[in-house]
Design a protein around this motif. Structure first.
Motif, PDB file in Angstrom:
ATOM      1  N   ILE A 166       0.837  -1.188   0.000  1.00 40.47           N
ATOM      2  CA  ILE A 166       0.000   0.000   0.000  1.00 40.47           C
ATOM      3  C   ILE A 166       0.877   1.245   0.000  1.00 40.47           C
ATOM      4  O   ILE A 166       1.795   1.372   0.821  1.00 40.47           O
ATOM      5  N   ILE A 167       0.599   2.126  -0.950  1.00 42.32           N
ATOM      6  CA  ILE A 167       1.393   3.351  -1.037  1.00 42.32           C
ATOM      7  C   ILE A 167       0.476   4.542  -0.805  1.00 42.32           C
ATOM      8  O   ILE A 167      -0.541   4.710  -1.486  1.00 42.32           O
ATOM      9  N   ASP A 168       0.866   5.360   0.170  1.00 46.18           N
ATOM     10  CA  ASP A 168       0.069   6.514   0.557  1.00 46.18           C
ATOM     11  C   ASP A 168       0.055   7.554  -0.570  1.00 46.18           C
ATOM     12  O   ASP A 168       1.109   7.909  -1.107  1.00 46.18           O
ATOM     13  N   LYS A 169      -1.137   8.034  -0.923  1.00 41.24           N
ATOM     14  CA  LYS A 169      -1.239   8.956  -2.052  1.00 41.24           C
ATOM     15  C   LYS A 169      -0.593  10.303  -1.746  1.00 41.24           C
ATOM     16  O   LYS A 169       0.166  10.842  -2.552  1.00 41.24           O
ATOM     17  N   THR A 170      -0.882  10.836  -0.556  1.00 44.17           N
ATOM     18  CA  THR A 170      -0.337  12.147  -0.190  1.00 44.17           C
ATOM     19  C   THR A 170       1.182  12.134  -0.221  1.00 44.17           C
ATOM     20  O   THR A 170       1.817  13.046  -0.752  1.00 44.17           O
ATOM     21  N   LYS A 171       1.734  11.072   0.359  1.00 45.86           N
ATOM     22  CA  LYS A 171       3.197  10.975   0.393  1.00 45.86           C
ATOM     23  C   LYS A 171       3.778  10.909  -1.007  1.00 45.86           C
ATOM     24  O   LYS A 171       4.823  11.490  -1.295  1.00 45.86           O
ATOM     25  N   THR A 172       3.076  10.172  -1.888  1.00 45.41           N
ATOM     26  CA  THR A 172       3.550  10.049  -3.261  1.00 45.41           C
ATOM     27  C   THR A 172       3.561  11.407  -3.947  1.00 45.41           C
ATOM     28  O   THR A 172       4.543  11.793  -4.581  1.00 45.41           O
ATOM     29  N   ILE A 173       2.451  12.136  -3.782  1.00 40.53           N
ATOM     30  CA  ILE A 173       2.374  13.466  -4.401  1.00 40.53           C
ATOM     31  C   ILE A 173       3.497  14.357  -3.860  1.00 40.53           C
ATOM     32  O   ILE A 173       4.209  15.024  -4.614  1.00 40.53           O
TER      33      ILE A 173
END
Lengths: 336, 290
Positions: B138-145
């Motif tokens: 699972i990859i956090d969206k906010t962190k990715t952005i």
């Protein structure tokens, strides 16, 4: 040595110094409890400031982690007292030894591997922060929930166990602050003191003259650490509670350096003058904001920051040399 | 503990590390060129975070839209700070620079405390809880952005120093100050610009970090120490070092949180700092001074 000290003082200096000492000795009979507690904290900062001054002002080694030595001293003496019934009069020496050892480790790593300037300052911070987190998980001394000394009714004074009235604590810290001033002054006049100042001004030149730079820098750290630890023991038994963040935190290390910088780095009276200036100002400010009905945490520290900034920008040598010259006291200034 | 969990945590650490890297890049640029140690770096970062939180709370501005605003604000702040305060200190003793910026940091931290109070404040975007699933990871969206934005900003910065005339001039000052003066570069102006660019970096990094974690006044000094740990581990003054150090610390913090106690995670960073200072003071990617 004592005679040297006496002959260097002019009559004017002697009269002023005697008056100040008499005023401070008489203070408990004149001022109320509140004011006495304010002076007590001022004297505490004058004391630890003096210990820091020895290392930075005289030997030129910038430590930004002196809270480490305060904390180690405080926790050592307190733990010995609570867990093993060792009175602080003896625990004091253990506290000094532990802090001196910590200082020796830091000093060894730094000076043996040529860490200086900013890197040295960061190393001292790193050790203090490391220890802060370590103590936050150290259950034997309460970890984050704090370590408490038994509070007894403070009517009689017991110097050996450091239990007693606030007046007793006042005289203890007054003796310490005055003792540290004389001690640092005397030490600075010895061969060792001259070595330190030579290292401070130009380490390479000092080395070229055959001074064992490593040994004397180590001595500066160890002596300063042991002195600072005594302040920690005082703090532990005065407040009766210790919290890792409160004791080892970087804001504590910064607090220690404010007084000597404002008063004048490398001057003997600077830490005292600086402590009184910020102590009075800080307390006045707290009272003023409270009277005005503003409850704001941080305003005192904000003003410390502003003062620190103004001092370092406008009078980097500190205020005491200015005041001393104006009032006609003799003063040995730090050149540069 | 399954490999999936480890991978999830690891990726989270790398993503946060990218934001750390951008913060450290700002510190490294300032030190590498002006040779002034910005001890108020984390506090400026906290200021940027508060700015992002304020813009979100007051105007509903998404952090990504607030980014240019905060960066511009921090650029102006850094410009003024260098012009008015730091400039005369460039040639003063090291400890005086240190204390000056320490004082700036104390003022910023307590200014934030007075203005915003001690409570933690964060940004709750409507995509805050979104995540991507790659297989079981699972990859956090906010962190990715945030990480992508940080990488773009870092690339822009590196490009500026490599290709732009001003960037090259700044590097010239860092390489050989006297030489730069001889060929007629306006060193004072370039220094001011460098400091401003460094703080603008912090503006971007702060806004991005505000998306990931909550901000408190006490975070400032912590971030200062973190930034120093990163640049020293990577090599003070080395830009690739700062990026490498940022990701390394991000990962080590994430793993420490997983494998030991989360509250002990920065202990590992400080231990790393001590070891690096002693064994390799020029940092892992820094050049050994000749």
């Amino acid at each position: 040595m004592i005679r040297n000290l006496a002959t260097e003082l002019s009559t004017r200096d002697a009269v002023a110094a005697t008056t100040l000492v008499l005023l401070l000795v008489a203070a408990p009979f004149v001022v109320g409890d509140y004011l006495l507690s304010v002076i007590l904290i001022i004297l505490y900062f004058a004391y630890v400031g003096q210990a820091w001054n020895l290392m930075m002002g005289i030997a030129g080694q910038l430590s930004l982690g002196h809270a480490l030595y305060v904390g180690l001293g405080a926790y050592t003496a307190a733990a010995l007292f609570v867990h093993f019934d060792v009175p602080p009069a003896i625990g004091l020496f253990a506290a000094m030894a532990v802090a001196a050892l910590a200082g020796a480790v830091i000093g060894f790593l730094a000076f043996r591997f040529g860490i200086s300037g900013v890197y040295f300052a960061l190393l001292t911070i790193a050790f203090a922060e490391f220890t802060r987190i370590l103590f936050s998980h150290f259950d034997w001394v309460g970890a984050t929930s704090g370590f408490f000394l038994p509070v007894e009714n403070r009517t009689s004074s017991d110097l050996v166990n450091l239990r007693g009235t606030s007046v007793m604590f006042y005289y203890v810290i007054l003796t310490l602050a005055a003792g540290a001033l004389v001690f640092v002054r005397l030490l600075a006049g010895t061969r060792l003191g001259y070595y330190w100042r030579a290292i401070r001004e130009d380490q390479i030149a000092a080395q070229a003259l055959g001074i064992n730079v490593f040994r004397y820098k180590m001595l500066a750290v160890v002596i300063s650490a042991a002195m600072t630890a005594v302040g920690g023991v005082f703090l532990a038994f005065y407040y009766n509670n210790l919290f890792p963040t409160d004791v080892f935190g970087i804001h504590r290390s910064i607090e220690i350096i404010v007084a000597p910088i404002i008063g004048g780095l490398g001057t003997y009276f600077g830490p005292v003058v600086g402590a009184f200036l910020i102590g009075i100002l800080g307390e006045g400010l707290t009272n003023a904001t409270e009277a005005a009905g503003i409850q704001t945490a941080g305003i005192k520290q904000l003003v410390y920051g502003v003062i620190l900034l103004l001092i370092i920008k406008l009078v980097p040598g500190g205020l005491w040399p200015l005041i001393a010259r104006r009032l006609g006291f003799s003063i040995k200034e730090r050149r540069k | 503990m399954t490999p999936t969990i480890v991978a999830t945590v690891l990726i989270g650490g790398i993503l946060t590390g990218c934001v750390y890297a951008l913060m450290a890049l700002g510190l490294s640029v300032i030190f590498g060129v002006i040779r002034v140690v910005n001890f108020a770096h984390g506090e400026m970062m906290a200021v940027a975070m508060y700015a992002a939180v304020f813009l979100f709370a007051a105007f509903g501005l998404d952090p990504l839209h607030a980014l240019p605003l905060v960066a511009a604000g921090l650029f102006a702040f850094g410009y003024a700070l260098q012009r008015r305060l730091v400039e005369p200190f460039v040639r003063r003793p090291e400890h005086e620079q240190f204390i000056l910026l320490l004082a700036v940091g104390v003022i910023l931290t307590n200014g934030a405390l007075i203005l915003f109070g001690p409570e933690a404040r964060g940004i709750m975007t409507d995509y805050a809880f979104d995540s991507y699933a790659v297989g079981d990871i699972i990859i956090d969206k906010t962190k990715t952005i945030a990480a992508i934005a940080a990488i773009i900003a870092a690339a822009g910065l590196l490009g500026f120093f490599r290709f732009a005339r001003t960037g090259k001039a700044i590097r010239a000052c860092a390489d050989n100050l006297i030489g730069a003066e001889v060929i007629g570069l306006d060193v004072k102006r370039l220094y001011t610009l460098t400091f401003a660019v460094g703080t603008a970096c912090v503006g971007v990094a702060g806004t991005l970090l505000a998306m990931i974690i909550e901000v408190t006044p006490a975070l400032g000094p912590e971030l200062t120490l973190l930034a120093f740990v990163i640049v020293i581990v990577g090599g003070l003054g080395s830009m690739p070092g700062a990026i490498f150090g940022g990701v390394l610390i991000g990962v080590s913090e994430a793993l420490a949180g997983l494998l030991i106690v989360p509250s002990m995670k920065s202990m590992l960073s400080f231990a790393l700092l001590i070891v690096i200072l002693v064994l390799r003071p020029e940092g892992l990617l820094g050049r050994r001074p000749s």
